[in-house]
Design a protein around this motif. Sequence first.
Motif, short mmCIF file in Angstrom:
data_model
loop_
_atom_site.label_atom_id
_atom_site.label_comp_id
_atom_site.label_asym_id
_atom_site.label_seq_id
_atom_site.Cartn_x
_atom_site.Cartn_y
_atom_site.Cartn_z
N ASP A 51 0.80 -1.23 0.24
CA ASP A 51 0.16 -0.14 -0.11
C ASP A 51 0.95 1.26 0.00
O ASP A 51 0.70 2.38 -0.66
CB ASP A 51 -0.90 -0.08 1.28
CG ASP A 51 -1.99 -1.02 1.12
OD1 ASP A 51 -2.29 -1.55 -0.03
OD2 ASP A 51 -2.82 -1.19 2.12
N SER A 52 2.03 1.19 0.58
CA SER A 52 2.93 2.24 0.76
C SER A 52 3.52 2.72 -0.51
O SER A 52 3.71 3.81 -1.05
CB SER A 52 3.89 2.19 1.79
OG SER A 52 5.08 1.13 1.54
N VAL A 53 3.75 1.57 -1.32
CA VAL A 53 4.32 1.74 -2.88
C VAL A 53 3.51 2.51 -3.36
O VAL A 53 3.74 3.36 -4.24
CB VAL A 53 5.06 0.34 -3.17
CG1 VAL A 53 5.15 0.67 -4.56
CG2 VAL A 53 6.07 -0.19 -2.43
N LEU A 54 2.25 1.86 -3.46
CA LEU A 54 1.27 2.26 -4.58
C LEU A 54 0.70 3.75 -3.99
O LEU A 54 0.48 4.55 -4.87
CB LEU A 54 0.01 1.16 -4.48
CG LEU A 54 0.06 0.03 -4.82
CD1 LEU A 54 -1.10 -0.96 -4.77
CD2 LEU A 54 0.77 0.00 -6.47
N GLU A 55 0.42 3.94 -2.65
CA GLU A 55 -0.07 5.16 -2.33
C GLU A 55 1.07 6.33 -2.60
O GLU A 55 0.46 7.25 -2.98
CB GLU A 55 -0.20 5.21 -0.99
CG GLU A 55 -1.41 6.45 -0.39
CD GLU A 55 -0.55 7.54 0.07
OE1 GLU A 55 -0.96 8.55 0.36
OE2 GLU A 55 0.89 7.04 0.57
N THR A 56 2.32 6.14 -2.31
CA THR A 56 3.34 7.26 -2.33
C THR A 56 3.57 7.45 -3.79
O THR A 56 3.73 8.79 -4.27
CB THR A 56 4.55 6.89 -1.72
OG1 THR A 56 5.02 5.57 -1.91
CG2 THR A 56 4.57 7.03 -0.10
N GLY A 57 3.39 6.38 -4.67
CA GLY A 57 3.45 6.60 -6.09
C GLY A 57 2.65 7.47 -6.72
O GLY A 57 2.91 8.51 -7.53
N ARG A 58 1.32 7.22 -6.51
CA ARG A 58 0.32 8.02 -6.79
C ARG A 58 0.18 9.40 -6.49
O ARG A 58 0.00 10.35 -7.10
CB ARG A 58 -1.21 7.19 -6.45
CG ARG A 58 -1.33 6.06 -7.27
CD ARG A 58 -2.57 5.10 -6.51
NE ARG A 58 -2.47 3.78 -7.23
CZ ARG A 58 -3.23 2.82 -6.65
NH1 ARG A 58 -3.84 2.93 -5.35
NH2 ARG A 58 -3.18 1.68 -7.00
N ARG A 59 0.59 9.49 -5.20
CA ARG A 59 0.83 10.83 -4.64
C ARG A 59 1.90 11.88 -5.34
O ARG A 59 1.74 12.93 -5.70
CB ARG A 59 0.91 10.93 -3.13
CG ARG A 59 -0.46 10.89 -2.53
CD ARG A 59 -0.02 11.39 -0.78
NE ARG A 59 0.89 10.31 -0.12
CZ ARG A 59 1.88 10.66 0.75
NH1 ARG A 59 2.34 12.10 0.68
NH2 ARG A 59 2.54 9.74 1.11
N ALA A 60 2.84 11.06 -5.69
CA ALA A 60 4.05 11.73 -6.20
C ALA A 60 3.59 12.20 -7.62
O ALA A 60 3.98 13.31 -8.00
CB ALA A 60 5.55 10.86 -6.12
N ILE A 61 3.03 11.29 -8.25
CA ILE A 61 2.79 11.80 -9.84
C ILE A 61 1.44 12.72 -9.80
O ILE A 61 1.77 13.59 -10.56
CB ILE A 61 2.31 10.35 -10.51
CG1 ILE A 61 3.31 9.40 -10.84
CG2 ILE A 61 1.42 10.66 -11.75
CD1 ILE A 61 2.93 8.10 -11.32
N ALA A 62 0.62 12.53 -8.69
CA ALA A 62 -0.30 13.71 -8.88
C ALA A 62 0.12 15.18 -8.44
O ALA A 62 -0.01 16.22 -9.21
CB ALA A 62 -1.47 13.36 -7.81
N GLN A 63 1.25 15.04 -7.75
CA GLN A 63 1.77 16.32 -7.36
C GLN A 63 2.74 16.93 -8.21
O GLN A 63 2.62 18.12 -8.69
CB GLN A 63 2.63 16.24 -5.99
CG GLN A 63 1.74 15.91 -4.88
CD GLN A 63 2.90 15.43 -3.51
OE1 GLN A 63 3.80 15.65 -3.89
NE2 GLN A 63 2.25 14.86 -2.42
N ALA A 64 3.38 16.09 -9.09
CA ALA A 64 4.32 16.56 -10.17
C ALA A 64 3.50 17.07 -11.30
O ALA A 64 3.97 17.99 -11.98
CB ALA A 64 5.21 15.25 -10.84
N GLY A 65 2.13 16.55 -11.73
CA GLY A 65 1.43 17.08 -12.89
C GLY A 65 2.00 16.94 -14.15
O GLY A 65 1.74 17.86 -15.19
N THR A 66 2.69 15.89 -14.34
CA THR A 66 3.45 15.73 -15.77
C THR A 66 3.46 14.38 -15.81
O THR A 66 3.47 13.40 -15.14
CB THR A 66 4.88 16.19 -15.62
OG1 THR A 66 5.44 16.32 -17.03
CG2 THR A 66 5.67 15.39 -14.84
#
Length: 479
Positions: A51-66
């Motif tokens: 869950d930590s892998v999936l959740e942090t990955g999704r958050r990082a991508i959402a924040q990057a906006g690219t």
Amino acid sequence: MAVLAIDQGTSGTKALVVADDGQLLSIAETPLRPDYFDGGGVEQDPAALLDSVLETGRRAIAQAGTPVSAVSVANQGESVLAWDRESGRPLSPVIVWQDRRADPQCLALAPDRRRIEQRTGLVLDSYFSAPKMSWLRDNITRRGVVTTTDSWIVHQLTGAFVTDRTTASRSLLADLDDGGWDAELLELFGLGGEDMPEIVDNDTIVGSTDAFGASMAVGGLIVDQQASLLAQHCLTAGTAKCTFGTGVFLLAHTGAVPVRSGVGLTSSVASTIRKSTGYCLDGQVYTAASAVRWLQDLGLISGPRELDSLAAADSAGAKCVPAFAGLAAPWWRSDATASFTGMTLSTGRGQLIAAVLEGIAAQTAELVDATIFDLGHPLSSLRVDGGLTASERLMQATADLTGLPVEVYPSVHATALGAAACARVAWEPSISIEEALGPRAPARVHEPRWSRERATEFREQWRAAAEANLPRGVHDVRS
């Protein structure tokens, strides 16, 4: 292109989105806390880890906006679990690299120790994957496959059944010279007939995933410490880095030929990129940030940020051997325990904190000396990274006791940035690892302040405290 780099560690998972010019676009982090048990058990919940892998990955991508083209995963290296290949369902807890319950498996193989160590470049110790796999099979389940955590995570993302060369080289199951699984070693550890993952190079695309949103390639897999070795530009023989995280991990590049240690270090694959394999020596201190957490749990500090403000300038003769999970290289004594010596009624909180920091630095200095012995020449500096490099007190103690300039990496995310470079070279076959890494410059440098005489006296006293605390009548790997 932007890449997602995931650093799945013992104390948490980080995800970074990095642009092709090296600019850090976003960071997401999720803390994890292993469970510690009497008898040396250390476990993690596989569901929480994934869950930590999936959740942090999704958050990082959402924040990057690219858009992100590829994702790389840096893994813990020696932590293992059993799981079902059809469903991907975990069948055991994650047995963490710090776990000591496989010591009896190692003791049973003592007659084969020299042969195992010569073939693998490692030390026969439950720190590595194979003894923990064997213990798991003997005590938890015979079902499914048993692998390091990276194989399970990547299978969850892509369906592939793989591991990378650096991770395989940390298992005690792979031949260091040819890099493949060794049938005789598998039999010795009671793992003959096990379904083992395919071993791939560190610049290999192993599949694709839509687990983080849009589809992206998955590749550039690597062990966390080897990822930070890349990030620190330790690409040629004689360059060395030290990561101060949950433990301390010193790696020194030895070039295209593996060096078998004569003083208790281990040898493994640094990376295999563009069909070129480099090797490294490495040594470990089991407890660094975990020793700081012990201080926190006792109420001596409220968190790592207080280390520098609360540590005394002088430990006033107090010495700490922070062997809370045993002593790793060059002793390899899992039965060692932590100790404080040299205390008086005037010893206060500040001296105890200082003693812990100096104890971590002293163990690091032992690793530096062993590395210099095996390399056959001195180091010019020590490149450092990891969360505890924020403590100037610890970094200065490391410089004072090693006698080397300590060059602090400009980011606490060296592992993830090294993994990002692996993702780039996997996705773009035309670029070199040097181009993927970009330029290197330390954020600050700590020069040694202590005289050679003072450092020598301190280290002799500290070493005597460490040796005095070892249970007698037990085999020492260096003998």
